[in-house]
Enzyme design. Structure first.
Site, PDB file in Angstrom:
ATOM      1  N   GLY A  55      44.282  46.866  88.899  1.00 40.79           N
ATOM      2  CA  GLY A  55      43.210  46.025  89.599  1.00 40.79           C
ATOM      3  C   GLY A  55      42.629  46.826  90.533  1.00 40.79           C
ATOM      4  CB  SER A  56      39.253  46.304  91.913  1.00 37.00           C
ATOM      5  OG  SER A  56      38.553  46.101  90.563  1.00 37.00           O
ATOM      6  N   GLY A  57      40.331  47.763  94.200  1.00 34.27           N
ATOM      7  CA  GLY A  57      40.690  47.695  95.697  1.00 34.27           C
ATOM      8  C   GLY A  57      41.381  49.019  95.911  1.00 34.27           C
ATOM      9  CG  HIS A  58      44.307  50.092  94.027  1.00 33.94           C
ATOM     10  ND1 HIS A  58      44.958  49.902  95.165  1.00 33.94           N
ATOM     11  CD2 HIS A  58      44.872  49.233  93.225  1.00 33.94           C
ATOM     12  CE1 HIS A  58      45.750  48.790  95.114  1.00 33.94           C
ATOM     13  NE2 HIS A  58      45.607  48.614  93.751  1.00 33.94           N
ATOM     14  CG  ASP A 111      48.471  46.387  85.899  1.00 32.41           C
ATOM     15  OD1 ASP A 111      47.070  46.327  85.614  1.00 32.41           O
ATOM     16  OD2 ASP A 111      48.840  46.502  87.189  1.00 32.41           O
ATOM     17  CG  HIS A 218      49.281  46.257  95.382  1.00 35.39           C
ATOM     18  ND1 HIS A 218      50.173  46.870  94.689  1.00 35.39           N
ATOM     19  CD2 HIS A 218      47.990  45.995  94.916  1.00 35.39           C
ATOM     20  CE1 HIS A 218      49.261  47.509  93.610  1.00 35.39           C
ATOM     21  NE2 HIS A 218      48.126  46.855  93.685  1.00 35.39           N
TER      22      HIS A 218
END
Lengths: 331, 331
Positions: A55-58, A111, A218
């Site tokens: 996922g994005s945001g990391h 994932d 998260h």
């Protein structure tokens, strides 16, 4: 906390557009799949393809580590969301050089499902894809195979990528990644939530004076929420979980990664490092090399994590192997 | 915002202790002056000494850029406070190799006073020290000589350090630094205050929905405070100030630095970069190389700044010159 974005539903596309422009000497997006960031050097002849993602945001995870001597491609999901199977498959098609590919990502259900489907699609094309899940977060489960992957991703990716760059075959690269994961443990502390772009609100609530030790990137529950404590006391509690878990013992040699979850200053990270170094010295554990900064973030979340990787001669050589990417360069 | 520290009056000492441990292959503290971070390679034979510095709280500025091919020493002040004259002088004694030294720092009154005293002390020892002040913050004054230095520090330091590494004499190194400063302009936006360690409180108040365009890295007043706007609108306003100031014009080649003030995610920085790249393309300005991340922060302040440096062949060569430091490695 406040974000500098446009339409909250376009954040990933706009980030990717900016990313490949800013770092165009290193990477591009696949023409037919805007969710695959590929190294301009890929496919590299006679090399196992290294594919990472999630996922994005990391950021800088995952796309920041695509480049020479590191990952060949990153597959990009929405914020805190797995990429779909198609880009996982398209990444294989883009970077495979005939030696197969290794998927590596943090152990999260979405994932696993989608990368596994990508691997099945690749298998139908006769391309062998193996997978190593990163499971470094010590407090996420008592069973290692059920643990989540956090900042330890960086170490496992780095080790496997160096092994691949040295010309190893897929089984050897996979074995190196598994060895790195087996020797890596992490634990973090969150001092605030991240702000979700789609709502402009925190993902979870955290009191003005509170922190949560062991929280996931998260916002997954940790081991204890309470009033914020001095850095040394926080590090002591983290190290009490990490050290016995492998265990790391006197005479061992390790690499230390102090990772910012996003909003915690580099100043504070070094105060945390100081305490980690003191504890390791007391325990007779030697430090080979350290990294301090934002490696696997949760957008604007305040907090940090400690990761240790126990090293032998092979892991040291692979960790030190040169690489050149937008967010990690090593001579 | 919350900080991960111990005694708030020990933050700089503890940070430095952690820093030189974490990056011990690169740097050490002077034995007789714990406020001077010196490269383990210094003094470098037949090279002008490059000394940078200023208040703490802007990490990785300044100490993060001490290493091979970059600065030889950083002089460290307290949070947002100039270093005293003694460490400025001690840095000269530590890194001078007989060719003199160049002091470079952002243009703030306290720094000017104390570094100048350091230079006078060095002069009594027969060591020539020249100074270049960085003045890249376009909105801090109409008079360029009165402007403050912000993220443009990075470019000016990098250029001068590369010139010195190539063996130039002090006048040539100073001229390169001045040329870099003359061609560099920055402007930022703050979305929140930083948290002062000594009080645990914000340095200034900012409404929950507000931002301030043009604010300095210590919270100096900007050009306009108002409701937070979309990233593209913020970038448009910043570029409207930066572009005509030099001016940057069609046919020019530039380097772009998108700098995080601390808490703004790398994701958001790339959304900002996307808009900067669009504007430069519209104007016919070519981008040689870009940098996106935390380069000159204000602890946990949310916000970012845009810096442009106009390049000629010499500046391009010096910008691209290899270096190896804890926070900036280039092959």
């Amino acid at each position: 906390m406040k974000r500098l974005i446009n339409d909250p539903y376009d954040v990933v596309e706009e980030m990717l557009e900016g990313y490949v422009k800013a770092h165009e000497k290193y990477v591009k997006l696949l023409e037919h799949d805007g969710r695959v960031v590929v190294s301009k050097k890929a496919p590299v002849e006679n090399k196992v393809g290294i594919i990472i993602g999630g996922g994005s945001g990391h950021e800088p995870l995952f796309l920041g580590y695509v480049g020479e001597g590191f990952a060949d491609a990153a597959v990009i999901g929405n914020i805190n969301t797995s990429p779909s199977p198609e880009p996982c498959y398209n990444a294989v098609k883009a970077v495979d050089a005939g030696k197969g590919c290794l998927y590596m990502y943090g152990n999260y259900a979405g994932d696993v499902l989608n990368f596994d489907m990508g691997a099945e699609m690749a298998a139908m094309d006769g391309i062998r894809v193996e997978t190593v899940l990163i499971t470094d977060d010590v407090v996420s489960s008592t069973e290692i195979k059920d643990r989540r992957g956090v900042a330890g991703d960086f170490y496992v990716f780095k080790i496997a990528a160096a092994k691949a760059a040295l010309g190893a075959d897929l089984d050897e690269v996979k074995a190196a990644a598994e060895k790195a994961n087996d020797n890596t443990r992490s634990m973090g502390v969150a001092l605030s939530s991240a702000t979700l772009p789609s709502t402009g609100k925190p993902i979870f609530e955290m009191g003005e004076e509170d922190m949560e030790i062991g929280m996931g990137i998260h916002g997954e529950p940790g081991v204890r929420r309470g009033k914020i404590e001095p850095a040394d006391k926080v590090i002591d509690q983290i190290m009490e979980h990490i050290l016995p878990d492998l265990p790391y013992a006197s005479g061992d040699e390790v690499s230390v990664l102090i990772n910012s979850l996003g909003a915690t200053p580099i100043l504070d990270l070094h105060i945390c490092y100081r305490r980690v170094a003191q504890i390791l010295e007391e325990k007779g554990i030697k430090v080979h090399k350290s990294f301090v900064g934002p490696f696997a973030t949760s957008m604007d979340m305040a907090g940090m994590s400690v990761t240790l990787m126990k090293l032998d001669e092979e892991l040291k050589q692979l960790l030190d192997y040169p690489c050149d990417t937008p967010y990690f360069v090593q001579k």
